[in-house]
Design a protein around this motif. Structure first.
Motif, PDB file in Angstrom:
ATOM      1  N   TYR A 238      27.314  33.355  34.977  1.00  6.54           N
ATOM      2  CA  TYR A 238      28.144  33.874  35.644  1.00  6.54           C
ATOM      3  C   TYR A 238      29.582  34.036  34.814  1.00  6.54           C
ATOM      4  O   TYR A 238      30.621  33.175  35.065  1.00  6.54           O
ATOM      5  N   HIS A 299      31.271  42.125  30.617  1.00  5.67           N
ATOM      6  CA  HIS A 299      30.046  41.355  30.421  1.00  5.67           C
ATOM      7  C   HIS A 299      29.028  41.575  31.569  1.00  5.67           C
ATOM      8  O   HIS A 299      28.544  40.361  32.212  1.00  5.67           O
ATOM      9  N   MET A 331      32.505  39.688  34.858  1.00  3.05           N
ATOM     10  CA  MET A 331      31.110  39.748  34.834  1.00  3.05           C
ATOM     11  C   MET A 331      30.552  40.832  35.960  1.00  3.05           C
ATOM     12  O   MET A 331      31.577  41.359  36.660  1.00  3.05           O
TER      13      MET A 331
END
Length: 363
Positions: A238, A299, A331
């Protein structure tokens, strides 16, 4: 944004003492039949009639009524009801994972309606293993969501705007919904949408492998790269995420076996890639009419970025308003980022919703 974000240092206490009690004041649960192979589905089922259906025929949903919330909560919130938000969540998720986001939408004047997609939460699954997600055809997802929006979502919105907030797999399903039913949704937010999933292989190769496995009768078997539910948290999975939010969601999954889906089947992989093919056809992107806001996480471990960009460009080419917002150092689950990222993310969403749409202009 007028809503004050939850203090991450006191996250559990605020969720337990404030958010969950507030949500309980206006929470309603219900059931709807899923789209069958014969094309029948979308029937709302009362609690007394549930025994007439098999467990795999029914979809579970949760709704939060903004009017009841305003009348009963002590929290300061918008004075008027502004419509309803339908949340279409992602792969292996469940309605209760969105409790915090639901609270923010309620505070800003929106009722919230969340359908638990086939294979998720308390909805029908077609498999007995609680770890697995399987679907017979991606069109089931779209048909179920369309029936839910037109009946349940619209009933909560009334003559106000009906908004779609769709994340990951739910974003891919939502994108196809916008193409297939152009006037159903007034505004749409796609957050890290699964226009094309990451599979570790070229999409065409992954589809061929998954389709071959399905032809061999392995549609309901776990696909490579997946495993059973792991109750432990590795924050490396994460990147940049809020530990408080990630931990809260994992605790929910540990406590309820119906929330422990963790693995794709070969059938799900094949159908997710079939969905991608349908969504990215330029002729279909050109059908979208709802103003669209798309968020891309930097990401992202689960979906590919370039197909998101292609989708937005093709929607624009079709003449529809569409904006792509890239969130740096973020994330996949943007709604689980720390306050420093979550605040601007929500600000952008509510600014988008504040922009006039046709229903507002007709008031």
């Amino acid at each position: 944004m007028t809503v004050e974000l939850i203090d991450e240092e006191r996250y559990d206490r605020i969720m337990q003492d404030t958010v969950l009690p507030d949500l309980a004041l206006c929470r309603h649960e219900g059931w709807m039949t899923s789209q069958s192979a014969s094309g029948k589905g979308g029937i709302l089922v009362g609690e007394a009639d549930r025994d007439r259906y098999g467990s795999d025929e029914l979809l579970h949903y949760v709704c939060y009524d903004r009017g009841e919330f305003q009348d009963r909560t002590s929290e300061p919130c918008q004075a008027r009801c502004r419509g309803a938000v339908v949340i279409s969540f992602g792969f292996t998720e469940f309605a209760d994972k969105y409790q915090e986001l639901t609270w923010y939408f309620l505070m800003e004047g929106y009722s919230v309606c969340i359908l638990e997609h086939w294979g998720h939460g308390f909805s029908g699954r077609g498999v007995s293993d609680p770890n697995l997600v399987w679907v017979d055809h991606w069109q089931r997802y779209v048909a179920d969501l369309a029936a839910f929006c037109s009946q349940v979502g619209r009933s909560y919105a009334g003559d106000r705007p009906l908004v779609l907030y769709a994340h990951s797999m739910g974003g891919g399903v939502g994108a196809r919904l916008l193409e297939r039913f152009p006037v159903m949704i007034d505004k749409a937010i796609l957050s890290s949408p699964m226009i094309v999933p990451r599979t570790g292989l070229m999409p065409a190769v992954a589809w061929g492998a998954a389709n071959g496995a399905c032809l061999m009768g392995w549609s309901r078997r776990m696909a490579p790269g997946f495993g059973p539910f792991n109750p432990e948290i590795n924050m490396d999975n994460y990147p940049g995420g809020s530990r408080a939010r990630v931990t809260w969601a994992r605790r929910q999954r540990r406590d309820q076996v119906r929330f422990q889906t963790s693995a794709a089947t070969f059938g799900w992989v094949r159908e997710s890639l079939e969905l991608s093919r349908a969504v990215l056809r330029p002729s279909q992107c050109g059908q979208v009419e709802s103003p669209l806001l798309v968020f891309q996480a930097q990401h992202d471990r689960f979906v590919l970025p370039s197909p998101q960009e292609r989708f937005v460009a093709q929607v624009r080419d079709g003449g529809c308003q569409a904006e792509l917002v890239k969130i740096p150092d973020s994330m996949h689950e943007l709604y689980q980022m720390p306050n420093a990222v979550l605040g601007p993310y929500l600000d952008r969403i509510f600014a988008f919703l504040d922009e006039p749409c046709q229903l507002d202009e007709e008031d």
